[in-house]
Design an enzyme around this catalytic site. Structure first.
Site, PDB file in Angstrom:
ATOM      1  N   LYS A  13       0.821  -1.212   0.000  1.00  0.00           N
ATOM      2  CA  LYS A  13       0.000   0.000   0.000  1.00  0.00           C
ATOM      3  C   LYS A  13       0.855   1.263   0.000  1.00  0.00           C
ATOM      4  CE  LYS A  13      -1.038  -0.436   4.938  1.00  0.00           C
ATOM      5  NZ  LYS A  13       0.332  -0.199   5.319  1.00  0.00           N
ATOM      6  N   ARG A  88      -6.505   2.354  11.161  1.00  0.00           N
ATOM      7  CA  ARG A  88      -6.212   0.924  11.295  1.00  0.00           C
ATOM      8  C   ARG A  88      -7.115   0.271  12.326  1.00  0.00           C
ATOM      9  NH1 ARG A  88      -0.437   1.253   9.568  1.00  0.00           N
ATOM     10  NH2 ARG A  88       0.557  -0.748   9.684  1.00  0.00           N
ATOM     11  N   ARG A 123      12.347  -6.803   2.232  1.00  0.00           N
ATOM     12  CA  ARG A 123      12.189  -5.346   2.228  1.00  0.00           C
ATOM     13  C   ARG A 123      13.410  -4.670   2.858  1.00  0.00           C
ATOM     14  NH1 ARG A 123       6.589  -2.511   3.744  1.00  0.00           N
ATOM     15  NH2 ARG A 123       7.036  -2.935   5.922  1.00  0.00           N
ATOM     16  N   ARG A 156      14.053  -3.214   8.481  1.00  0.00           N
ATOM     17  CA  ARG A 156      13.347  -2.702   9.653  1.00  0.00           C
ATOM     18  C   ARG A 156      13.206  -3.821  10.666  1.00  0.00           C
ATOM     19  NH1 ARG A 156       8.055   0.114   7.262  1.00  0.00           N
ATOM     20  NH2 ARG A 156       7.105  -1.034   8.971  1.00  0.00           N
ATOM     21  N   ARG A 167       2.310  -8.856  13.469  1.00  0.00           N
ATOM     22  CA  ARG A 167       1.684  -7.686  12.821  1.00  0.00           C
ATOM     23  C   ARG A 167       0.493  -8.120  11.965  1.00  0.00           C
ATOM     24  NH1 ARG A 167       6.178  -4.578   9.654  1.00  0.00           N
ATOM     25  NH2 ARG A 167       4.612  -2.963   9.438  1.00  0.00           N
TER      26      ARG A 167
HETATM   27  P1  AMP Z   1       3.522   0.776   8.719  1.00  0.00           P
HETATM   28  O1  AMP Z   1       4.774   1.401   8.217  1.00  0.00           O
HETATM   29  O2  AMP Z   1       2.288   1.442   8.179  1.00  0.00           O
HETATM   30  O3  AMP Z   1       3.496  -0.724   8.551  1.00  0.00           O
HETATM   31  O4  AMP Z   1       3.483   1.057  10.307  1.00  0.00           O
HETATM   32  C1  AMP Z   1       4.512   0.603  11.162  1.00  0.00           C
HETATM   33  C2  AMP Z   1       4.031   0.582  12.609  1.00  0.00           C
HETATM   34  O5  AMP Z   1       3.622   1.905  13.005  1.00  0.00           O
HETATM   35  C3  AMP Z   1       2.812  -0.291  12.877  1.00  0.00           C
HETATM   36  O6  AMP Z   1       3.149  -1.653  13.068  1.00  0.00           O
HETATM   37  C4  AMP Z   1       2.269   0.343  14.153  1.00  0.00           C
HETATM   38  O7  AMP Z   1       3.032  -0.015  15.282  1.00  0.00           O
HETATM   39  C5  AMP Z   1       2.500   1.834  13.893  1.00  0.00           C
HETATM   40  N1  AMP Z   1       1.333   2.446  13.200  1.00  0.00           N
HETATM   41  C6  AMP Z   1       1.286   2.984  11.951  1.00  0.00           C
HETATM   42  N2  AMP Z   1       0.056   3.449  11.658  1.00  0.00           N
HETATM   43  C7  AMP Z   1      -0.707   3.184  12.748  1.00  0.00           C
HETATM   44  C8  AMP Z   1      -2.075   3.391  13.051  1.00  0.00           C
HETATM   45  N3  AMP Z   1      -2.933   3.975  12.200  1.00  0.00           N
HETATM   46  N4  AMP Z   1      -2.515   2.997  14.288  1.00  0.00           N
HETATM   47  C9  AMP Z   1      -1.681   2.430  15.193  1.00  0.00           C
HETATM   48  N5  AMP Z   1      -0.383   2.184  14.949  1.00  0.00           N
HETATM   49  C10 AMP Z   1       0.106   2.558  13.750  1.00  0.00           C
END
Ligand code: AMP
Length: 220
Positions: A13, A88, A123, A156, A167
């Site tokens: 995404k 989310r 990644r 990461r 996750r």
């Molecule tokens: P992402 O890069 O979008 O996969 O986000 C990495 C991490 O950031 C996630 O595993 C969460 O710990 C935190 N995170 C990102 N967006 C949100 C959200 N909308 N609500 C809660 N935690 C978030």
């Protein structure tokens, strides 16, 4: 145009949100990227978020909602935006409505979990500018450093297989109700993630065009 990108971590995404951002000239706002930046800068919010991110858990709703509220006030959001990774949880989706943000449509990119686990292990990210690559699907030019700023690419911590599994569990449990939320209001468009990124991009662009048509029909 105000749109949301949903999809499991690693579904692509972020990449698709960036493509659409470039094509339509509206910002792609990734809450994950904003949170990682706060962690890197050692801000209070960043320190509070670190343990959640590292374990694959979601950061508390209030923290993320405050981040989004602040970001949406910026001038570049006036003509629209793409939310990548927000909302989310159902609470976040409802809060967005309470803020008076009327979303035109949401796109979910669907990829089976086993494919995601394979993908995530490849990644690589730039810890300096946040650019994202993949050793197989989207390698940097030299395969080692960031094309944009030259920093050595890293994995990461939350892309490690055991963290990815948790996750994904969190995603299915917390974000499925968000999909249902947009489905009920007739705003959900589904893209089936393809093997080749360019094929997913083509389907995503079609979905965006459909979403634009759909929402202009609603407004007439
Ligand atoms: P992402 O890069 O979008 O996969 O986000 C990495 C991490 O950031 C996630 O595993 C969460 O710990 C935190 N995170 C990102 N967006 C949100 C959200 N909308 N609500 C809660 N935690 C978030």
């Amino acid at each position: 145009m105000k749109m949301i990108f949903l999809g499991a971590p690693g579904a692509g995404k972020g990449t698709q949100a960036e493509n659409v951002s470039e094509k339509y000239g509206i910002p792609a706002i990734s809450t994950g990227a904003i949170i990682r930046e706060s962690v890197k800068n050692g801000t209070e919010a960043g320190l509070a978020a670190k343990s959640y991110i590292d374990s694959g858990a979601l950061v508390p709703d209030k923290v993320v909602i405050d981040i989004i509220k602040e970001r949406l006030r910026d001038d570049d959001c006036k003509n629209g935006f793409i939310l990548d990774g927000f909302p989310r949880t159902l609470v976040q989706a409802e809060e967005l409505e309470k803020l008076g943000v009327s979303i035109d449509f949401a796109i979910t990119i669907e990829v089976p979990d086993d494919k995601i686990i394979r993908r995530m292990s490849g990644r690589r990210v730039c810890s300096d500018c946040g650019a994202s690559y993949h050793i197989e699907y989207k390698p940097s030019l030299d395969g080692k450093t960031c094309d944009k700023c030259g920093t050595v690419l890293t994995t990461r911590r939350d892309d490690l297989p055991e963290v990815v599994k948790s996750r994904l569990e969190v995603y299915h449990e917390q974000t499925t109700p968000v999909k249902e939320f947009y489905k009920k209001s007739g705003k959900l468009l589904t893209v089936i993630g393809q093997e080749e990124v360019k094929d997913t991009t083509a389907l995503t662009m079609k979905a965006v065009e459909t979403g634009i048509l759909m929402s202009s029909g609603t407004k007439d």
